[in-house]
Every structure is written in structure tokens, then in C-alpha cells.
Scaffold this active site. Sequence first.
Site, PDB file in Angstrom:
ATOM      1  N   TYR A  33       0.826  -1.198   0.000  1.00 31.31           N
ATOM      2  CA  TYR A  33       0.000   0.000   0.000  1.00 31.31           C
ATOM      3  C   TYR A  33       0.858   1.245   0.000  1.00 31.31           C
ATOM      4  O   TYR A  33       2.072   1.186   0.208  1.00 31.31           O
ATOM      5  CB  TYR A  33      -0.964  -0.006   1.204  1.00 31.31           C
ATOM      6  CG  TYR A  33      -0.334   0.315   2.545  1.00 31.31           C
ATOM      7  CD1 TYR A  33       0.475  -0.611   3.204  1.00 31.31           C
ATOM      8  CD2 TYR A  33      -0.547   1.548   3.162  1.00 31.31           C
ATOM      9  CE1 TYR A  33       1.041  -0.308   4.439  1.00 31.31           C
ATOM     10  CE2 TYR A  33       0.004   1.850   4.397  1.00 31.31           C
ATOM     11  CZ  TYR A  33       0.802   0.917   5.035  1.00 31.31           C
ATOM     12  OH  TYR A  33       1.354   1.213   6.248  1.00 31.31           O
ATOM     13  N   ARG A  52       8.193   4.165  -4.610  1.00 35.49           N
ATOM     14  CA  ARG A  52       8.253   3.160  -3.534  1.00 35.49           C
ATOM     15  C   ARG A  52       7.258   2.027  -3.798  1.00 35.49           C
ATOM     16  O   ARG A  52       7.533   0.869  -3.499  1.00 35.49           O
ATOM     17  CB  ARG A  52       8.003   3.800  -2.168  1.00 35.49           C
ATOM     18  CG  ARG A  52       8.240   2.814  -1.021  1.00 35.49           C
ATOM     19  CD  ARG A  52       8.152   3.467   0.338  1.00 35.49           C
ATOM     20  NE  ARG A  52       6.848   4.055   0.561  1.00 35.49           N
ATOM     21  CZ  ARG A  52       6.564   4.893   1.559  1.00 35.49           C
ATOM     22  NH1 ARG A  52       7.501   5.232   2.420  1.00 35.49           N
ATOM     23  NH2 ARG A  52       5.356   5.391   1.687  1.00 35.49           N
ATOM     24  N   LYS A 150       6.442  -2.023   1.936  1.00 35.92           N
ATOM     25  CA  LYS A 150       5.245  -1.452   2.573  1.00 35.92           C
ATOM     26  C   LYS A 150       4.060  -2.397   2.399  1.00 35.92           C
ATOM     27  O   LYS A 150       3.152  -2.154   1.599  1.00 35.92           O
ATOM     28  CB  LYS A 150       4.954  -0.056   1.993  1.00 35.92           C
ATOM     29  CG  LYS A 150       4.078   0.799   2.910  1.00 35.92           C
ATOM     30  CD  LYS A 150       4.154   2.252   2.505  1.00 35.92           C
ATOM     31  CE  LYS A 150       3.161   3.120   3.232  1.00 35.92           C
ATOM     32  NZ  LYS A 150       3.321   3.186   4.673  1.00 35.92           N
ATOM     33  N   GLU A 182      11.745   2.681  14.398  1.00 37.11           N
ATOM     34  CA  GLU A 182      10.827   3.721  13.909  1.00 37.11           C
ATOM     35  C   GLU A 182       9.548   3.670  14.733  1.00 37.11           C
ATOM     36  O   GLU A 182       9.417   2.849  15.641  1.00 37.11           O
ATOM     37  CB  GLU A 182      10.547   3.533  12.413  1.00 37.11           C
ATOM     38  CG  GLU A 182       9.956   2.182  12.074  1.00 37.11           C
ATOM     39  CD  GLU A 182       9.795   1.942  10.578  1.00 37.11           C
ATOM     40  OE1 GLU A 182       9.717   2.910   9.800  1.00 37.11           O
ATOM     41  OE2 GLU A 182       9.721   0.755  10.190  1.00 37.11           O
TER      42      GLU A 182
HETATM   43  N1  PDD Z   1       2.805   4.956   7.226  1.00 38.76           N
HETATM   44  N2  PDD Z   1       7.474   3.918   8.907  1.00 38.76           N
HETATM   45  C1  PDD Z   1       6.366   3.156   8.883  1.00 38.76           C
HETATM   46  C2  PDD Z   1       6.379   1.855   9.588  1.00 38.76           C
HETATM   47  C3  PDD Z   1       5.216   3.629   8.216  1.00 38.76           C
HETATM   48  O1  PDD Z   1       4.110   2.868   8.195  1.00 38.76           O
HETATM   49  C4  PDD Z   1       5.251   4.904   7.588  1.00 38.76           C
HETATM   50  C5  PDD Z   1       4.061   5.458   6.852  1.00 38.76           C
HETATM   51  C6  PDD Z   1       6.432   5.648   7.644  1.00 38.76           C
HETATM   52  C7  PDD Z   1       6.563   6.997   6.975  1.00 38.76           C
HETATM   53  O2  PDD Z   1       6.561   6.879   5.584  1.00 38.76           O
HETATM   54  P1  PDD Z   1       6.059   8.089   4.672  1.00 38.76           P
HETATM   55  O3  PDD Z   1       6.841   9.277   5.094  1.00 38.76           O
HETATM   56  O4  PDD Z   1       6.399   7.657   3.302  1.00 38.76           O
HETATM   57  O5  PDD Z   1       4.600   8.254   4.934  1.00 38.76           O
HETATM   58  C8  PDD Z   1       7.533   5.124   8.301  1.00 38.76           C
HETATM   59  C9  PDD Z   1       1.612   5.403   6.554  1.00 38.76           C
HETATM   60  C10 PDD Z   1       1.425   6.868   6.598  1.00 38.76           C
HETATM   61  C11 PDD Z   1       0.429   4.609   7.115  1.00 38.76           C
HETATM   62  O6  PDD Z   1       0.625   3.432   7.329  1.00 38.76           O
HETATM   63  O7  PDD Z   1      -0.649   5.170   7.279  1.00 38.76           O
END
Ligand code: PDD
Length: 286
Positions: A33, A52, A150, A182
Site C-alpha cells: 500500500y 516506492r 510497505k 521507527e
Molecule cells: N505509514 N514507517 C512506517 C512503519 C510507516 O508505516 C510509515 C508510513 C512511515 C513513513 O513513511 P512516509 O513518510 O512515506 O509516509 C515510516 C503510513 C502513513 C500509514 O501506514 O498510514
Amino acid sequence: MSRTVYLNGEYLPEAEAKVSIFDRGFLMADGVYEVTSVLDGKLIDFAGHAARLERSLSELDMINPVTADDLAAMFRELVRLNRIDQGMIYLQVTRGNPGDRSFVFPDVSVPATVVAFTQDVPNLVDAPAAKTGFKVISIPDLRWARVDIKTTQLLYPSMGKMLAKKAGVDDSWFVKDGEVTEGTSNNAYIVKGNRIITRQLTTDILHGITRASVLRFAAEAQFEIEERPFTVAEAQAADEAFSTAATIFVMPVVEIDGQPVGSGKPGPVATRLREIYIDEMRKTAA
Ligand code: PDD
């Protein structure tokens, strides 16, 4: 108001968008996703999210069913149909419906399932949480070893959010081998003087699209960037801490495991980076 959502080439009222019970996304969490934010009715950091997505699919031997151009057009159509000014677009691509359950990947002729929908978040920029900051707890990182992909397997991050909620805080930061990886759905940072410290890109973290932009803007603003792991104790003793994600932009973190970070209030660096990020995104949204 009912949303119009996207399913396999069609724009449908949300109640009419139906996916098979044999879909591998449903049975196996076999899908990936992306969450892309919308500001002023435009997409932000779209190229990064499209790239990505391509990488996540390729790491899982899935064929990308949509070109970046088609994806951008589809996202814009969803924004238009649902009149989104500030919010998010959720996109999910699964390995589709082979018509039965099996651990073996289906033949590549089984088409992927592509689903997308919008989420209206009128106060994405003026998020109340950004004014007070997040309080977090640390919990063991019990996710699988390829969190750089992801995937939709979000049970443990979801449990991490619930543990945070039970503890009366906003989020959890994961800890692996004594060091922070994270947040449940965001990247984690600390600030020491003029230095911004965040874990380097490996298979231990998601390669955040917001992270890439924020680090670029931070370097341009003359901050030093140090990409390395840090411990919870180092974070608690830092001047500031923050998290980044498409859904929160730059979010100050003011408390870790009950210990205030710095003044215990959103610090100047996180506040400034949030402002810079929003300004720059407004300029480049498309
Ligand atoms: N999540 N780390 C994890 C585990 C994440 O699920 C996300 C983003 C990020 C940040 O990635 P980005 O800057 O590309 O949004 C880091 C999304 C927002 C979600 O699951 O809703």
C-alpha cells in the site's frame, strides 16, 4: 456523505466496491500500500510514493499493474470526485483473487486487485497534535524482517498503537537490539544541537518519503544529518525528538516512556522543519 472509491478501473460508491473473499490481500496480507497526502487539492510527494510502490511490488515479485502517470490521474480523479482539499489517498495493490486459498503464489495471469480511496482530513496542516506534540512509549519491534516493503501486514503496528492508547499516549516507537527503529507508522528522529539523528535506511525501517524530503530540507537549512541508530536513553536525553510520515508531516515528540524530551514541549527544530516541509510541499504539490 458516501465516498467514491476506485476498484480495478472503476469509480464506484463505496458500498458497491466489493472484493472477493479469496483475494490474497484478505487471506494472506499479500499486498502493498501507499498513503499519499493531499494539500490544497493537490498530491504531495507523489513521485516518491509511486517509486516506492514500484519497489515494494518488485521485492514481492508482483507486476505493477499501473503506471505512475495512470496512478496520478486516478488519484486526481478521486480527489476531484470527493472534493478533497486536505487529506489522504490510500492505495492498495494485492496479488488478486486466484479463486481458492493456497500458500503458492498464483500464476501471473491472475490480475492484481487495485483499490484506492480518499480520507478527508480538513486539519492536516493545522493538526492540534502538532501544537502539543506526541507522547510515545517504547515497545519491542516484533515485526518481520522486511519492513522496508510497505506491506499490508499491519497487525503488530496496530497492536503498538493500542498499547500506546492503553498507556494514555499517542504512539509507540519500536526498539530492536536496544535501538529505536521507527514509530508504528512513522520514522523517528532526535535532535542534538544542530544535528538531526535518524536511523539509516536498511531493511529495519520503511524508507519514508516524508523522511527523504525532510532530510533534504534540513540539509538545505544547514542542519547536520547523522544517519545512525539511537537508544531510548539517548532520545530521552536529546534536545528534541520528532516523527515523520505522510499522515503527520513532522510531528514533535515530547515524551518517551514518561520522560520529557528537552522542555517537554514541541521544540524549535521540529516546529521549523514542519513549517519548511509544509511550505515546500505547497509549492511542489501537483
Ligand atoms: N505509514 N514507517 C512506517 C512503519 C510507516 O508505516 C510509515 C508510513 C512511515 C513513513 O513513511 P512516509 O513518510 O512515506 O509516509 C515510516 C503510513 C502513513 C500509514 O501506514 O498510514
